[in-house]
Scaffold this active site. Structure first.
Site, PDB file in Angstrom:
ATOM      1  N   CYS B 407       0.767  -1.112   0.192  1.00 46.99           N
ATOM      2  CA  CYS B 407      -0.019  -0.217   0.082  1.00 46.99           C
ATOM      3  C   CYS B 407       0.765   1.274   0.134  1.00 46.99           C
ATOM      4  O   CYS B 407       0.349   2.211  -0.659  1.00 46.99           O
ATOM      5  CB  CYS B 407      -1.097   0.075   1.092  1.00 46.99           C
ATOM      6  SG  CYS B 407      -0.148  -0.035   2.671  1.00 46.99           S
ATOM      7  N   HIS B 451      -2.017   0.331   6.987  1.00 42.67           N
ATOM      8  CA  HIS B 451      -2.562   0.771   5.670  1.00 42.67           C
ATOM      9  C   HIS B 451      -2.218   2.467   5.304  1.00 42.67           C
ATOM     10  O   HIS B 451      -1.830   3.089   6.230  1.00 42.67           O
ATOM     11  CB  HIS B 451      -3.922   0.587   5.603  1.00 42.67           C
ATOM     12  CG  HIS B 451      -4.373   0.642   3.941  1.00 42.67           C
ATOM     13  ND1 HIS B 451      -3.699  -0.021   2.900  1.00 42.67           N
ATOM     14  CD2 HIS B 451      -5.291   1.427   3.586  1.00 42.67           C
ATOM     15  CE1 HIS B 451      -4.308   0.154   2.024  1.00 42.67           C
ATOM     16  NE2 HIS B 451      -5.330   1.071   1.975  1.00 42.67           N
ATOM     17  N   ASP B 467      -8.191   5.448  -2.222  1.00 38.40           N
ATOM     18  CA  ASP B 467      -7.226   4.666  -1.808  1.00 38.40           C
ATOM     19  C   ASP B 467      -6.821   3.956  -2.978  1.00 38.40           C
ATOM     20  O   ASP B 467      -7.891   3.025  -3.888  1.00 38.40           O
ATOM     21  CB  ASP B 467      -7.990   3.731  -1.088  1.00 38.40           C
ATOM     22  CG  ASP B 467      -6.936   2.625  -0.579  1.00 38.40           C
ATOM     23  OD1 ASP B 467      -5.934   2.606  -0.940  1.00 38.40           O
ATOM     24  OD2 ASP B 467      -7.576   1.822   0.302  1.00 38.40           O
TER      25      ASP B 467
END
Lengths: 319, 663
Positions: B407, B451, B467
């Site tokens: 991520c 994350h 995202d």
């Protein structure tokens, strides 16, 4: 201070009256924390501080658990003494300077009692365990410092079991007393032989049993000295006979208080010595104290009567 | 008391056992030489008991003390602070064992032991550890009991049983105290346990940092919602933002670190929940955007993160109200905009070129952002825990060569491209998702849920979160890391024993869930039982309470509990067996009041006969009672206490009333 002490004694006397057998009940048992308990509380306080300052629930929890144990220990400590019965079990006479032994019997009417301490402060207490539904025979030692009746006062019964953080105690009066004889002291025999009127009399007047003159044989009775048993007659099958001696009245020994010099305690000590040694020799003697004449006689009973008279001479509460 | 009272064997035995049990939970944060020290000291002490060794001489004791203080300094780097303090405490606890001669010394040792148990909790307050510490506490109590026993007692189990039963009987009272003892805030501040070893988000991010963190299954926090939790793809737990990029590493600019919240407008429905956060040694808290809390000494900062004035060194419970649809910072001043557009002067030329191209193509920022996200979706990008290393131009390498990343790679690259294209943007780190415990209605968020995502700013609409990872691996957002990495088998590959790896085994998972429920309850209701929670809980149960009620509850409740324990201990109903004896005592006391005292050793019959002579008017009643007593107690007649009582009552009525006792 003295007033308080007196009041306390009076209050105790009402609360726990003297008796030869005392059952410890809640009216008779006191309980307070000990110094160990204070240290324990201090530790708890520190732990609580840690709990507060670190906002730590388990630390709170442990502190509260131990605090609760402290409270529960009150019940357990009390229970270790409650239901115990103390019986006075007598004691034997001693001489001044010896250790008197007083016997106390502890009996449990149910559970076991551990590490029960008995004694007379400021002396050390002695510890005893009492089994469940059982007895413990305790011999308590008190130094005999003065002649007369030794009354050690209220007996302290205490217990710190199980945690030692609390002490529970009672002060019981088991009405115990031990006779303390004077300390024997060797010295000249304070003798006044015979009675003055009989000076002319040379005859051997027979005056009961003695050790001086052989009189013949008589049948053995329990209590007769075994040293005088006539073994030859026994071996011939005549049964148990004892050689009978008669004491000569003219040579009767009169132990006389007034014949002695020195203060009365010393005189009593010397008299005590002669009472003991004459009794040892089985020699009849009489004891003359101001206002009291014992004997002449010999034997165990006479010896004890004499010693008792010596012990209690000049004391008010003669019993 | 006599000069020195020796320590009974049983007490010594339990003291040694308890000492081991006290030290065991400390082992995790003690230097290893402490164990060696204990072995030496315990062996020595046993030899002293067996009269094969001497007590240590004074010079040896002082030498050992100096040596240990030096040892603590060497292994902890300091003599102050909680860590060093606890090592010193344990060392003193061990050394005192050898030096212990009298019962008093043993007592000191026992009290030290209790305190050492408390220090365990400062480092580790898990349910299992706290339950374990009941063992050393029992052992220490058994040693304390052993000290009071006479040396004739032989069974070592008896004091242990007694200690256990004392603890069991103390339990209700302890619960009462725990519930009602008023909780305060800290009275003064104390050194906190060192949490340097704690894993968690850090205050900067470079490629692979979060991937590293994702190897840990340690708990980060738990969240319990008042209603239904929001859907999983909206569970973005913000921790902090990075607005400064230095070619490889994202971090926070100092301005963001200090300024507090800009304007925002609540909109939509708020979500309310409670978070139980594990110690992180960092000051920031977690919450879904836009999170507000009433926790003391906590502020909403300029990047909408929650920050406490001091680091979270212990478990922390706080309530959060989140406004997911809030309008955040619709206007920004120039310097602030410049800050979120900042980029290094050079580096990553290919990415800059691509950004320029996008900027020309999409003048609207929203369309531009969509284009970047589309790019990740369309092109062959891969989501992996094992990304290949990237070089100097990390963004270029990732975007155009390796195309494999975790991520932080996606978030970092997106923020970079947006900034290069003139769209104000920053990287947000935190946690995403978590595991819902259905029966407990709470979400557990672990380190592997860490994350990173991106938010961009537009005049008027403020900040919007996007995202990029979702474009590459939608399973990561919708299901979780394990599912997202299913093809790679890299989920928790370094911890084969982690139960989380075996979530597919039904019964094992149920077992794990129940265990976690229990732990959750422990943390929420026991560990979290401080000021706020206490009032809340008690008011829910008992209505409004003031301080008087607390005292009443403690005293009244304590008295009642104590009474119950006393009843259980003494069992007064058992005493009924000797009802005859009691009635006879009453008979005796009655007659004593009328001048007839029973003499010591006087039998029942003789006493009755004497009483009959002294009180001829009541002869019949006295004889009736005495006969009935004799028959029932000694004569084998059936026991009938009522009958006896009847006679006694008749006698009392027959006797004249005497108000004064004769003593």
């Amino acid at each position: 201070m003295a007033v308080f002490k007196q009041r306390w004694q009076r209050w105790l006397q009402r609360r726990i009256p003297p008796a030869t057998s005392v059952l410890l009940t809640q009216r008779r048992i006191f309980i307070i924390p000990t110094r160990i308990g204070a240290a324990f509380s201090l530790a708890l306080l520190l732990m609580l501080m840690a709990g507060i300052n670190y906002q730590n629930s388990p630390a709170y929890g442990l502190t509260f658990l131990l605090a609760a144990v402290f409270v529960i220990a009150i019940l357990h400590t009390y229970r270790n003494l409650a239901g115990l019965t103390l019986h006075a079990a007598g004691g034997s006479p001693v001489f001044v300077g010896e250790q008197a032994t007083l016997r106390v019997r502890l009996s449990s009417n149910g559970r076991a009692h551990q590490s029960v301490a008995l004694g007379w402060p400021p002396q050390d207490l002695q510890h005893f365990d009492v089994p469940a539904n059982g007895l413990a025979e305790c011999e308590l030692i008190v130094p005999a410092r003065k002649r007369g009746w030794l009354r050690p006062g209220r007996l302290r019964v205490e217990s710190r079991f199980p945690l030692g953080i609390l002490v529970t105690w009672s002060l019981v009066d088991l009405d115990q007393a031990v006779l303390v004889y004077p300390r024997p002291l060797a010295g000249d025999m304070p003798v006044a032989a015979g009675t003055r009127e009989d000076d002319e009399d040379q005859g051997a007047r027979v005056l009961g049993q003695g050790a001086d003159d052989y009189q013949g044989l008589k049948t053995y009775q329990p209590g007769d000295s075994k040293r005088r048993l006539h073994w030859k007659a026994y071996s011939r099958g005549h049964g148990l006979l004892v050689k009978d001696f008669a004491a000569l009245a003219g040579r009767d020994l009169w132990l006389d208080f007034s014949e002695l010099q020195g203060d009365s305690e010393m005189r009593l000590s010397v008299l005590c010595h002669w009472v003991l040694s004459l009794s040892e020799r089985q020699q009849p003697f009489a004891l003359r104290l101001p206002g009291l004449v014992l004997g002449p006689d010999n034997g165990q009973t006479h010896r004890e009567a004499c010693l008792r008279a010596l012990a209690l001479y000049g004391q008010e509460n003669v019993r | 008391m006599s000069a020195v009272q020796a320590i009974p064997r049983i007490s010594l035995l339990w003291l040694l056992v308890a000492q081991v049990l006290v030290i065991i939970p400390h082992l995790a944060h003690l230097p290893l030489w402490i164990v060696a020290l204990w072995l030496v000291c315990a062996g020595w002490r046993v030899q002293i008991y067996r009269m094969r060794a001497q007590y240590p001489a004074t010079w040896l004791k002082s030498g050992l003390t100096v040596g240990i203080v030096g040892g603590v300094y060497l292994s902890r780097g300091s003599l102050i602070g909680l860590d060093a303090g606890v090592v010193l405490l344990i060392a003193a606890f061990i050394l005192k064992l050898v030096e212990m001669r009298s019962r008093r010394d043993a007592l000191v040792l026992i009290l030290l032991g209790f305190f050492a148990v408390v220090t365990v909790y400062l480092f580790d307050d898990r349910l299992t550890t706290v339950a374990f510490t009941l063992l050393p506490v029992t052992g220490l109590l058994a040693a304390l009991i052993g000290l009071q026993q006479s040396p004739l007692q032989q069974s070592p189990w008896q004091p242990l049983r007694l200690a256990a039963s004392l603890l069991a009987q103390a339990l209700p009272l302890m619960l009462l105290l725990f519930l009602f003892f008023p909780r305060f805030g800290p009275l003064w501040s104390l050194p906190m346990p060192d949490q340097r070893g704690v894993t968690g988000l850090s205050d900067s991010m470079a490629p692979n940092d979060i991937a590293e963190l994702s190897r840990s299954d340690a708990l980060a926090f738990r969240a319990s919602f008042e209603g239904a939790p929001p859907p999983r793809n909206q569970q973005y737990w913000r921790a902090l933002t990075f607005d400064k990029f230095e070619g490889r590493r994202w971090s926070q600019s100092s301005e963001v670190r200090w300024t507090s919240a800009p304007s925002w407008t609540p909109a939509g429905e708020p979500i309310r929940y409670r978070i139980i956060m594990e110690a992180s040694s960092k000051p920031w808290l977690f919450g879904i955007d836009l999170a507000t809390t009433e926790l003391e000494r906590t502020r909403l900062m300029s990047d909408f993160r929650l920050e406490r004035r001091e680091p979270v060194d212990q478990k922390l419970v706080y309530r959060v109200t989140s406004w997911p649809q809030a309008l955040r910072e619709p206007t920004m001043v120039k310097p602030a905009i410049r800050r979120v557009l900042q980029l290094p002067a050079d580096g990553n030329p290919r990415s800059r070129a691509w950004a320029q191209q996008l900027k020309d193509q999409y003048p609207d920022p929203q369309a531009l952002v969509q284009a970047v996200l589309q790019h990740f979706n369309r092109e062959p990008y891969f989501y992996t825990l094992r990304p290949p290393p990237v070089g100097e131009n990390s963004i270029d390498d990732f975007l155009f060569d390796t195309r494999r990343g975790f991520c932080e790679h996606y978030a970092g690259a997106t923020a970079f491209v947006l900034r290069a294209a003139g769209v104000p943007a920053r990287v947000v780190t935190g946690y995403q998702g978590g595991e819902l415990n259905v029966s407990g209605n709470y979400i557990q968020v672990r380190q592997f849920d860490a994350h990173a995502w991106v938010e961009y700013w537009r005049e008027g609409t403020g900040w919007t979160s996007v995202d990029p990872t979702f474009q590459v691996a939608p399973q990561r957002i919708e299901q979780g890391l394990e599912q997202a990495l299913a093809g790679e088998q890299s989920f928790l590959e370094n911890s084969p024993l982690s139960l989380l790896r075996y979530r597919h085994i039904g019964w094992l998972n149920d077992l794990r869930m129940s265990w976690e429920n229990l732990n959750y309850g422990w943390e929420r209701w026991v560990l979290g039982y401080q000021q706020g929670t206490q009032l809340e809980v008690l008011q829910k149960w008992f209505g409004r309470l003031d301080s008087g009620d607390f005292v009443l509850a403690l005293v009244g409740g304590g008295g009642a509990v104590l009474l119950l324990v006393a009843l259980w201990l003494f069992k007064p109903w058992r005493r009924e067996r000797d009802v005859h004896q009691r009635l006879y005592l009453r008979f005796e006391r009655l007659l004593a009041r009328h001048g007839v005292q029973r003499q010591p050793g006087e039998g029942a019959r003789a006493f009755a006969q004497r009483a009959e002579l002294a009180l001829p008017a009541q002869l019949g009643h006295i004889r009736a009672f005495a006969d009935a007593f004799e028959a029932q107690r000694y004569g084998g007649a059936p026991s009938a206490p009522d009958h006896l009582q009847c006679h006694l009552r008749a006698l009392r009525r027959a006797l004249p009333i005497r108000l004064l006792r004769r003593d």
